[in-house]
Enzyme design. Structure first.
Site, short mmCIF file in Angstrom:
data_model
loop_
_atom_site.label_atom_id
_atom_site.label_comp_id
_atom_site.label_asym_id
_atom_site.label_seq_id
_atom_site.Cartn_x
_atom_site.Cartn_y
_atom_site.Cartn_z
N HIS A 356 -7.84 1.85 -24.19
CA HIS A 356 -6.48 1.76 -23.66
C HIS A 356 -5.76 0.47 -23.99
CE1 HIS A 356 -6.67 5.34 -21.00
NE2 HIS A 356 -7.95 5.05 -20.98
N LYS A 544 7.04 -1.51 -14.23
CA LYS A 544 5.69 -1.52 -14.79
C LYS A 544 5.04 -2.83 -14.38
CE LYS A 544 7.68 -0.96 -18.91
NZ LYS A 544 6.97 0.18 -19.43
N ARG A 545 3.75 -3.01 -14.68
CA ARG A 545 3.13 -4.29 -14.37
C ARG A 545 3.86 -5.43 -15.07
NH1 ARG A 545 -1.84 -4.47 -11.53
NH2 ARG A 545 -1.80 -6.69 -12.02
N LYS A 550 5.08 -7.11 -22.07
CA LYS A 550 6.02 -6.06 -21.66
C LYS A 550 7.46 -6.58 -21.61
CE LYS A 550 2.52 -3.59 -18.92
NZ LYS A 550 2.40 -2.22 -19.45
N THR A 652 3.33 5.26 -20.23
CA THR A 652 3.45 6.63 -19.73
C THR A 652 4.70 6.73 -18.86
OG1 THR A 652 1.87 5.95 -18.03
CG2 THR A 652 1.03 7.35 -19.80
N LYS A 656 7.81 9.71 -18.19
CA LYS A 656 8.33 10.16 -16.89
C LYS A 656 9.86 10.06 -16.87
CE LYS A 656 4.06 8.42 -15.00
NZ LYS A 656 3.38 7.20 -14.54
C1 26V Z 1 -8.42 -4.10 -17.70
C2 26V Z 1 -9.12 -4.86 -16.81
C3 26V Z 1 -9.88 -5.99 -17.30
C4 26V Z 1 -11.02 -6.29 -16.38
C5 26V Z 1 -10.58 -6.42 -14.95
C6 26V Z 1 -9.86 -5.21 -14.44
C7 26V Z 1 -9.10 -4.50 -15.46
C8 26V Z 1 -8.36 -3.41 -15.05
C9 26V Z 1 -7.67 -2.69 -15.95
C10 26V Z 1 -7.70 -3.02 -17.27
C11 26V Z 1 -7.03 -2.09 -18.17
C12 26V Z 1 -6.06 -2.58 -19.11
C13 26V Z 1 -5.78 -1.44 -20.00
C14 26V Z 1 -4.65 -0.59 -19.54
O1 26V Z 1 -4.32 -0.40 -18.40
N1 26V Z 1 -4.04 0.00 -20.51
C15 26V Z 1 -2.86 0.85 -20.33
O2 26V Z 1 -3.31 2.19 -20.38
C16 26V Z 1 -2.24 3.11 -20.26
C17 26V Z 1 -2.85 4.49 -20.24
O3 26V Z 1 -3.44 4.77 -21.46
C18 26V Z 1 -1.26 2.92 -21.40
O4 26V Z 1 -0.18 3.81 -21.23
C19 26V Z 1 -0.75 1.51 -21.44
O5 26V Z 1 0.06 1.32 -22.59
C20 26V Z 1 -1.91 0.54 -21.48
O6 26V Z 1 -1.46 -0.80 -21.36
#
Ligand code: 26V
Length: 812
Positions: A356, A544-545, A550, A652, A656
């Site tokens: 992701h 968004k975050r 972003k 995403t 929406k």
């Molecule tokens: C990474 C980490 C790193 C370790 C600590 C906790 C934590 C929690 C979440 C993440 C995930 C980062 C990746 C992420 O959220 N990607 C997003 O995924 C979406 C669904 O595929 C996508 O639409 C977004 O573009 C993408 O940034």
């Protein structure tokens, strides 16, 4: 279900009286919500049991979607919709003087996720159940979800989200299905008679994983799948033994708390992978409980181990659950006596992985020492996987040390989770076309060269049931009246709306619906924020975050620029706009928090300046969540998707908004590229550097933000306002860091580089918005083309290409 409204009313009243000892008049709103939810839960149970039994009897292959996050949103409304009783219940409550939408507000919104990744998992569950597919979620039951965000003096302050303080009525605790998970300790090996090594695991710390099951109700069918959330509890034997050994009750409590900490809170940082021990414990806890329970249920089928991959697919949502690979190997080898080669084949054929993000700071790696001490047997297995993988590489690329070091799973004292995930699974997918190409051609190129057949793309999707049918009922009715109801089962059929391009009354109706939604949102903003917004203004939304890539900062600088223009020329002809923001920053992400502070400062200045506040307003909604998204998206005109090209894997939110008739203002990044492909240049606003231009800059090292600053008076003026005395800085040095990031550190995310083209695109938006009919037409085209982005399409692709599962036909 209920044969009619009267039956519902009488069952509902009995529920209130018998379960809560209340009547419609004496019950509080929360009681009423609980009674209604309780009644609906009872109705779900029959199909839940039936679905489960059906899967067992038919021995259907099951998909287990492992994810550290499930951002489900409120469940009452969606369950009613999917159960086909929404209107009936609404009318029945109305007869009793109750409002369903008010009751829905009483449900707490479980924030068990950070953002896109967790919400995607929730959309997938809805699609799996709605398509009669046997797929379940495995996650953690965090006691504290995503923090509550407050603003104090414009700064983000985080408060714990103790969401369970209000009873979560949808879950069922199943202590009888508890699983023991083991940490720490030592491993010793002995050679058996056949020369086979046997591993003995001793002195470990056992902890109970208690499952809490949440039903996932399919749309107008009888499927009810399961979201299983694991909670950590001490094992009684262990705590008693410990207390006896240490002879002190204080230690007992301390011990209990340290074990429970495992499912205590959601890590709120989705931007950096920090390598914290507790996070690794959480990951293994989910994985071990999940894989053990899957193996147990496979064993009830009485089949040979070789058929495991025909009965179970284990999907990992990013690398966070990557330990499923060594955990499945461990169970097969140490507990079931399967040999390495066979166990490896089974594992690889069962596990699949979605990537992701390509942001290097978010890629997980764990120090070898930590993995070895916390999970000694798992580390041995990872080490062996690595050894065998490197040997195989050596045979294919003899002497190519550089390549082997680059691809190794264990290197530089770290375990690289993405490498483990790729080597241990049969499918690796990206989440949008561009993202998958970046994985194949750049970030994971050498892996792609080695395993070209494993890589594939699955463009993300969203459930149109929550994001259109539930969030925007007026639009849903208008669509169904125009093209019939087939689109609900086959969202691709939304393209039939394209036949309405010349239908003026229909275009007007779309406009009226949007206008009504904007008025509703305005009223809510007035009530909750005390800000008056003009529903006639353009609703321009960035939710968004908060993250550098972003580029909320680009949006903010543009608003400062507009303000400056209006101040210097009060007669300026500008189309009124309301800029909405919603964003949480990771608590330790200092820069992101500064950007929040800046946007709040801009809001304060703009909203209180009578020279400009008739034309522009800024609303930063605190505590952005799924339920806030459901309010705001149907009321939006402009969807800000302005990440720096190459950085947003998919997005995403963009889908929406599109589905609700907002026009995208975006870069050629993530799934924006696919939205552009579908609607064409006339129906969205693309600006900024393209991905290849970004790479050219990287290669040449030729970007200079200072040069932009020198050459563009607007940029100079706004940036100077950050650090010199101005309405925005108020003479403080609060925003020096933002200035430095942009100039001293050469603007990592090309904000200044894209500023000019963003301003132009925004101008075009304003001009176009005034031509009402054309704008409505663009909006129509967006809705019509959005069906591709239903997660039903995405899930059908996963089912066909990755999981190899079919619809379960024994269920209706
Ligand atoms: C990474 C980490 C790193 C370790 C600590 C906790 C934590 C929690 C979440 C993440 C995930 C980062 C990746 C992420 O959220 N990607 C997003 O995924 C979406 C669904 O595929 C996508 O639409 C977004 O573009 C993408 O940034």
């Amino acid at each position: 279900m209920f044969s009619d409204k009267e039956e519902f009313k009488s069952e509902f009243k009995s529920q209130l009286e018998e379960k809560l000892g209340k009547t419609v008049t004496t019950a509080s709103d929360f009681d009423t919500y609980r009674a209604l939810g309780g009644l609906i839960r009872e109705k779900i149970n029959k199909n839940w049991l039936k679905t489960d039994q059906g899967y067992r009897e038919n021995k259907n292959k099951q998909v287990y979607y492992f994810s550290m996050e499930f951002l489900m949103g409120r469940l009452l409304g969606n369950n009613l919709l999917n159960m086909n009783v929404l209107s009936l219940v609404e009318d029945g409550l109305d007869d009793l003087g109750l409002s369903l939408s008010e009751l829905e507000e009483k449900e707490s919104d479980p924030g068990l996720g950070n953002g896109g990744l967790g919400r995607l998992a929730a959309c997938f569950l809805d699609s799996l159940a709605s398509l009669n597919l046997a797929g379940h979620g495995y996650g953690l039951r965090y006691k504290y979800g995503m923090f509550d965000q407050h603003f104090i003096d414009g700064k983000q302050v985080e408060l714990p989200d103790y969401w369970l303080s209000k009873e979560f009525i949808w879950e069922v605790r199943r202590p009888e299905e508890a699983i023991e998970v083991r940490f720490g300790g030592h491993v010793s090996s002995t050679k058996g008679e056949n020369g086979k090594l046997h591993f003995k695991y001793e002195d470990y710390e056992p902890i109970n994983a208690i499952p809490y099951d949440v039903p996932v109700v399919g749309y107008h069918n009888e499927t009810v799948n399961t979201l299983r959330l694991w909670s950590a509890e001490p094992t009684i034997e262990n705590t008693v033994a410990k207390a006896e050994k240490e002879g002190e009750f204080g230690h007992f409590l301390q011990h209990k708390r340290s074990l429970e900490a495992i499912s205590e809170f959601l890590y709120p940082d989705d931007s950096t992978a920090e390598g914290k021990e507790l996070r690794l414990k959480q990951e293994y806890f989910l994985v071990s409980a999940g894989v053990q329970s899957i193996v147990q249920s496979f064993e009830t089928l009485g089949l040979p181990w070789s058929s495991f991959p025909e009965k179970a697919a284990l999907h990992i949502n990013d690398t966070h659950p990557a330990l499923v690979i060594p955990e499945l190997m461990r169970i097969l080898m140490d507990e079931k006596g399967v040999g390495w080669e066979e166990a490896w084949e089974i594992t690889q054929n069962s596990v699949s992985y979605t990537n992701h993000t390509t942001l290097s700071e978010a890629l997980e790696s764990w120090p070898v020492g930590l993995v070895r001490s916390l999970l000694p047997r798992i580390f041995m297995i990872i080490d062996e996987i690595n050894e065998r993988f490197c040997q195989a590489l050596w045979r294919t690329y003899p002497g190519d040390f550089d390549r082997i070091a680059d691809l190794a799973i264990v290197a530089d004292g770290q375990v690289k989770m993405a490498h483990l995930s790729i080597v241990g699974s049969h499918s690796i997918n990206g989440v949008a076309k561009l993202h998958t190409e970046i994985l194949k051609k750049r970030e994971m190129k050498r892996f792609y060269d080695t395993f070209p057949d494993r890589f594939n793309n699955k463009t993300n999707g969203i459930t149109h049931r929550r994001w259109l049918m539930h969030a925007n009922r007026p639009l849903t009715s208008a669509i169904t009246e125009a093209i019939g109801e087939d689109w609900i089962r086959q969202p691709g059929q939304l393209t039939k709306l394209l036949n309405r391009k010349d239908d003026l009354p229909f275009l007007d109706r779309l406009h009226d619906i949007k206008q009504k939604n904007k008025i509703d949102l305005s009223n809510w903003v007035q009530e909750t924020q005390g800000i008056a917004v003009d529903p006639e203004s353009i609703f321009d939304v960035h939710i968004k975050r908060l993250h550098g890539y972003k580029r909320q900062l680009l949006n903010a600088l543009h608003i400062m620029h507009l303000y400056n223009e209006l101040k210097s020329d009060p007669t300026l002809d500008i189309v009124p706009r309301t800029f909405f923001f919603g964003a949480k920053a990771a608590p330790s992400y200092h820069f992101a928090k500064k950007v929040i502070q800046l946007i709040n400062r801009i809001a304060d200045v703009v909203n209180h300046d009578p020279d400009v506040n008739e034309y522009i307003k800024v609303v930063f909604l605190p505590n952005y969540s799924v339920s806030i998204a459901e309010r705001i998206i149907p009321a939006s005109n402009v969807s800000e998707q302005i990440s720096m090209a190459t950085k947003e894997a998919s997005g995403t939110g963009n889908m929406k908004f599109m589905m609700n008739g907002a026009l995208t203002l975006g870069t050629m990044d993530g799934a924006n590229v696919e939205i552009h492909e579908l609607v064409g240049d006339d129906n969205l606003y693309i600006f900024g550097l393209r991905s290849d231009e970004v790479w050219d800059y990287y290669r040449n090292g030729s970007y200079s933000s200072k040069a932009v600053y020198e050459n563009d008076q607007r940029v100079r003026h706004t940036l100077d306002q950050l650090i010199h005395y101005s309405p925005f800085s108020k003479g403080e040095t609060e925003f020096q860091e933002i200035y430095d990031a942009l100039l001293t550190y050469n603007d990592e995310y090309f904000v200044l580089k894209d500023f000019a083209s963003y301003v132009l695109a925004q101008k075009k938006v304003s001009q176009d918005y005034q031509r009402k009919r054309q704008w409505n037409l663009k909006s129509l085209v967006n809705i019509a083309q959005s069906g591709v982005f239903s997660s039903d399409r995405t899930i059908q692709e996963y089912a066909r290409d990755i999981w190899d599962i079919q619809r379960v036909t024994t269920l209706k």
